[in-house]
Structures are given as C-alpha cells and as structure tokens.
Design an enzyme around this catalytic site. Structure first.
Site, short mmCIF file in Angstrom:
data_model
loop_
_atom_site.label_atom_id
_atom_site.label_comp_id
_atom_site.label_asym_id
_atom_site.label_seq_id
_atom_site.Cartn_x
_atom_site.Cartn_y
_atom_site.Cartn_z
N THR A 57 5.19 1.72 6.01
CA THR A 57 3.77 1.43 6.20
C THR A 57 3.15 2.48 7.12
O THR A 57 3.79 2.92 8.08
CB THR A 57 3.50 0.04 6.82
OG1 THR A 57 2.12 -0.03 7.20
CG2 THR A 57 4.34 -0.26 8.05
N ILE A 58 1.93 2.86 6.80
CA ILE A 58 1.24 3.78 7.71
C ILE A 58 0.91 3.07 9.02
O ILE A 58 0.66 3.71 10.03
CB ILE A 58 -0.06 4.36 7.09
CG1 ILE A 58 -1.09 3.27 6.82
CG2 ILE A 58 0.25 5.17 5.85
CD1 ILE A 58 -2.51 3.80 6.64
N ASP A 59 0.89 1.72 8.99
CA ASP A 59 0.44 0.96 10.17
C ASP A 59 1.46 0.94 11.30
O ASP A 59 1.13 0.60 12.43
CB ASP A 59 0.11 -0.48 9.77
CG ASP A 59 -0.91 -0.56 8.66
OD1 ASP A 59 -1.78 0.31 8.60
OD2 ASP A 59 -0.84 -1.51 7.84
N GLY A 72 -4.71 0.29 10.29
CA GLY A 72 -3.68 -0.22 11.22
C GLY A 72 -3.46 -1.72 11.14
O GLY A 72 -2.63 -2.26 11.85
N ARG A 73 -4.30 -2.39 10.31
CA ARG A 73 -4.27 -3.86 10.24
C ARG A 73 -4.38 -4.46 11.63
O ARG A 73 -5.31 -4.13 12.33
CB ARG A 73 -3.04 -4.35 9.47
CG ARG A 73 -3.13 -3.94 8.03
CD ARG A 73 -2.80 -4.86 6.93
NE ARG A 73 -2.89 -6.25 6.99
CZ ARG A 73 -3.85 -6.96 6.35
NH1 ARG A 73 -4.84 -6.34 5.72
NH2 ARG A 73 -3.82 -8.25 6.35
N GLU A 133 -9.22 -0.76 12.82
CA GLU A 133 -9.93 -1.73 11.97
C GLU A 133 -9.74 -3.17 12.46
O GLU A 133 -10.57 -4.04 12.20
CB GLU A 133 -9.46 -1.60 10.51
CG GLU A 133 -7.98 -1.89 10.30
CD GLU A 133 -7.51 -1.72 8.86
OE1 GLU A 133 -8.34 -1.43 7.98
OE2 GLU A 133 -6.30 -1.86 8.64
N ASP A 149 3.73 -1.22 11.90
CA ASP A 149 3.76 -2.54 12.54
C ASP A 149 5.01 -3.36 12.20
O ASP A 149 5.04 -4.55 12.42
CB ASP A 149 2.49 -3.33 12.15
CG ASP A 149 2.36 -3.54 10.65
OD1 ASP A 149 3.17 -2.99 9.88
OD2 ASP A 149 1.43 -4.26 10.23
N GLY A 154 6.52 -2.85 2.91
CA GLY A 154 6.09 -3.35 4.22
C GLY A 154 6.54 -4.79 4.39
O GLY A 154 7.40 -5.30 3.65
N ASP A 155 5.91 -5.43 5.33
CA ASP A 155 6.28 -6.80 5.70
C ASP A 155 6.32 -7.74 4.48
O ASP A 155 7.31 -8.45 4.27
CB ASP A 155 5.24 -7.28 6.72
CG ASP A 155 5.57 -8.64 7.25
OD1 ASP A 155 6.59 -8.72 7.96
OD2 ASP A 155 4.85 -9.60 6.93
N ARG A 178 5.04 -16.56 -6.12
CA ARG A 178 3.68 -17.15 -6.20
C ARG A 178 2.90 -16.36 -7.24
O ARG A 178 1.84 -15.82 -6.98
CB ARG A 178 2.97 -17.02 -4.85
CG ARG A 178 3.60 -17.78 -3.72
CD ARG A 178 3.00 -17.36 -2.40
NE ARG A 178 1.54 -17.38 -2.40
CZ ARG A 178 0.79 -16.79 -1.49
NH1 ARG A 178 1.33 -16.12 -0.50
NH2 ARG A 178 -0.51 -16.85 -1.55
N LEU A 196 -8.11 7.77 3.02
CA LEU A 196 -7.69 9.16 3.27
C LEU A 196 -6.39 9.16 4.06
O LEU A 196 -5.55 10.05 3.92
CB LEU A 196 -8.75 9.89 4.10
CG LEU A 196 -10.00 10.38 3.38
CD1 LEU A 196 -10.96 10.98 4.40
CD2 LEU A 196 -9.61 11.42 2.35
N GLY A 237 0.82 -1.21 0.00
CA GLY A 237 0.00 0.00 0.00
C GLY A 237 0.86 1.26 0.00
O GLY A 237 1.93 1.28 0.60
O1 F6P Z 1 -1.10 -1.64 5.25
C1 F6P Z 1 -1.66 -0.43 4.89
C2 F6P Z 1 -3.15 -0.54 4.80
O2 F6P Z 1 -3.64 0.75 4.47
C3 F6P Z 1 -3.84 -1.09 6.03
O3 F6P Z 1 -3.93 -0.15 7.06
C4 F6P Z 1 -5.16 -1.53 5.46
O4 F6P Z 1 -5.74 -2.58 6.19
C5 F6P Z 1 -4.79 -2.00 4.08
O5 F6P Z 1 -3.55 -1.41 3.75
C6 F6P Z 1 -5.80 -1.66 3.03
O6 F6P Z 1 -5.42 -2.24 1.84
P1 F6P Z 1 -6.11 -1.95 0.44
O7 F6P Z 1 -5.51 -0.69 -0.11
O8 F6P Z 1 -5.78 -3.14 -0.37
O9 F6P Z 1 -7.58 -1.79 0.69
#
Ligand code: F6P
Length: 358
Positions: free
Chosen positions: A137-139, A182-183, A234, A141, A114-115, A78, A283, A10
């Site tokens: 990552t914005i999360d 935030g996952r 979330e 984590d 990210g991860d 994969r 957003l 993301g």
């Molecule tokens: O990892 C960043 C993130 O924005 C999470 O906070 C969120 O759960 C996910 O990506 C949303 O992903 P997508 O853009 O596929 O809806």
C-alpha cells in the site's frame, strides 16, 4: 509446485516488481506461477488465469500498476450476486474459490495486497488454502512491517509536487494547500511535508485547530515569509471533528477527500491571504517505482518463494530492517499502523518549526 498469485486493492508502484521476483525465484526451483486476474475474480471465473513464465515478467520491474489487474471490490465472502428478482445480495461464494483452487491443482496462493486483501487471505487460510501474504500500500498503514512497497514512490511524487508549488506560492504570496493520500494515517503527508519544506502538516493522528494553523501563517508573514505551504493528509480532521468523505460506498466503506478545500477556505477567510488547493490524488499511485521500492518489491517477491519452500504458510513477508522475515498474517491485519506521536520524524518536524496545528 504450482503457485497462484493475485494482486488486490489499490495499485501501488512496485507490484510488477514483486510479481517478477516471485516468477523468477520460482522458475529457478522448477516451480510454476499462475497469475489470477483481478484479485480473486480469476478464481471465480477461471478463464482469467495466466501462466507467468520468465519471459512474461522480464522487463516489468520499473512499470507501475499491476499486469494482473486489481479489484477493490469482489470479496468472495461477501460477493455481490444478482438474484432472479433483480436484487443484488452479498453472498458467501468462498467455497467455489476453494474448489476451483483445488481443481486447478494449485499448491499455494500468494496474495499481494493491503489490509482488505490480507484479511480475505487469512480467511482462505482457515478454509485450507496455503497462503503467503505480501503487504502492499502507498499508505504504509500495515502493521508488522516497517514499510510497505509503494510508499516511497508515493512520497517521492508528493515531495516533487510540493517542491514545485513553492515557486508559485512564493511568486504570488499565496498559501498552497496540498491534499495527499494516506487513508486514516499521515505517513505520506508527514514524510513528503518534512522533505518538501512544508510550513504546516495536518495528519489524522494529530487533530488540528484551524486557529493555530492560521497563527502559524501570520507568524511567517511577520518574519517576512509571505507565502505558506500546508500539506493535509486526506484523513486529517479538526479537533472534535470527523474525517471528510467524498463518497459513501455500500457496506459502510468510505472514500476520503475534500479536507484540503475545507482548510483552504478557512485559511482564506481567517487570514485574508489568497489560497489555492491542489489534490494530488491518484498521481501518487502511478509511475515507475523508486529504486527503494523496486528493491523492496524484489526482496518481498523472492522471499515469498523461500517461505513457501520452508512451508511457512499463514505468514506475511515483512521488512524488519535490515532483514526480510515472516510474520503471522494476523499480526498485520490486527491493527492499523499509525504514525507514533513520539516518532523521530514528528520531533524532527517540530524542531524545524513545522506546525501540526496543535
Ligand atoms: O489505499 C490506497 C489509496 O490510494 C488511499 O490512499 C486512498 O484513500 C484510496 O486508495 C483511494 O481509493 P480509490 O482508488 O478507490 O479512489
């Protein structure tokens, strides 16, 4: 040196600033940077590679998103390949990526991700590609770094939104439930909730009891505050319950979302108070990076070039305040970084009277 760079997963505010840091630092050494478009896709279809000169990145520090495009799917280990019978089968085409990388004469690959992207990077390291990772990552984590760029900007966006919701909540005696990203971690909810003067913060690390959430709202009413702000990550879940999922993706991956609505419905039923839900969604990933994120991104990008010069492949750039250092990529991908329950910010929230529904 001829160095490839890609952005995966993301988007997050600060990605372009990292790219600028990489390109300008490399240019000073007479090295060349090539942008691989859409994650690893540009190393599968090599027409999607762009030469990043200083002019290309001159004014992108403050621009959100990524000039290279990103890919959430498309893992070369994969990779979805359509077979002659029409079936799509996940196939390991990583060998093609390695041979394209070598044929193009690249000396190193910088993966900003990210991860998921860092896990793929680590597998390519094992296959002989010299890799440096940059955590994004914005999360927030990712382990082994105090903070990822993008997090501060997302928190800022969420805090501003919560600030704005206070006035409507207060004017209409309503409960406002704000669902943030935030996952599986509650970093964004916690930081924005405390800063935005929330009354209740629900995070995955502390499963909540809806009865306790409602008690908090009733207590507020008792002392004359007829409205309440509830911030729900979330990934928040009730005690003994599970995360709320909007969509199950192939490969077992899920898209989180919907907990805000569930919590709002329960609050309205149990307290009789008019309740609204606001899902901030993407957003939080958009807009210009904050000053903090710009600086962190530029520090990460330029450090990656210094680490390449020192031959520190297989490492990830990390913030260990006040320094930027290199940590093994394995340390970052081994474990998700959750909010520690004894952290100062949790204690701060509790001291402010904020309820976690526990
Ligand atoms: O990892 C960043 C993130 O924005 C999470 O906070 C969120 O759960 C996910 O990506 C949303 O992903 P997508 O853009 O596929 O809806």
């Amino acid at each position: 040196m001829k160095i490839a760079v890609n952005t995966g997963g993301g988007d997050a505010p600060g990605l372009n600033a990292v790219i600028r840091g990489i390109v300008l630092a490399a240019h000073q050494k007479g090295w060349e940077i090539y942008g691989i478009k859409y994650g690893y896709q540009g190393l599968i279809d090599t027409k999607q590679i762009v030469h990043l000169t200083p002019e290309y990145v001159w004014d992108i520090t403050n621009i959100g998103g990524t000039i290279l495009g990103s890919a959430i799917r498309g893992d070369p280990f994969r990779y979805p390949v359509k077979k002659p019978d029409g079936n799509v089968v996940e196939t390991d085409i990583s060998g093609m990526v390695v041979s394209n990388f070598n044929a193009l004469g690249f000396d190193a690959l910088i993966v900003i991700g990210g991860d998921g992207s860092l896990r793929i990077a680590s597998k390519f390291m094992e296959k002989g590609i010299p890799v440096i990772g940059i955590p994004k990552t914005i999360d927030n984590d990712i382990s082994a770094t105090a903070i990822t760029f993008g997090f501060d900007s997302a928190v800022n966006t969420a805090t501003e939104a919560i600030d704005k919701l206070h006035t409507t909540a207060k004017s209409h005696d309503r409960v406002m439930v704000v669902e943030v990203m935030g996952r599986y971690t509650g970093w964004i909810a916690l930081h924005s909730g405390v800063s935005g003067s929330a009354d209740v913060i629900l995070i995955p690390e502390i499963p909540f009891d809806i009865e306790k959430v409602c008690n908090k709202i009733k207590q507020l009413e008792f002392i004359g505050q007829n409205y309440a702000i509830v911030v729900a990550a979330e990934g928040a879940m009730p005690v003994g319950g599970k995360v709320t999922v909007i969509e199950e993706r192939p490969g077992g991956e899920v898209r989180l979302g919907g907990i805000g609505k569930k919590v709002a419905d329960e609050i309205e039923d149990r307290t009789g108070k008019e309740t609204r839900v606001i899902v901030l969604g993407h957003l939080q990933r958009g807009g210009a990076p904050t000053t903090f994120d710009r600086l962190l991104s530029l520090r990460f990008g330029t450090a990656a070039i210094r680490f390449i010069e020192a031959g520190m492949f297989g490492t990830m750039v990390a913030l260990h305040p006040p320094d930027i250092c290199a940590v093994p990529i394995e340390e970052a991908i081994g474990q998700m970084k959750s909010v520690p329950l004894d952290s100062d910010i949790i204690q701060t929230a509790r001291s402010l009277g904020i309820s976690f529904g526990d």
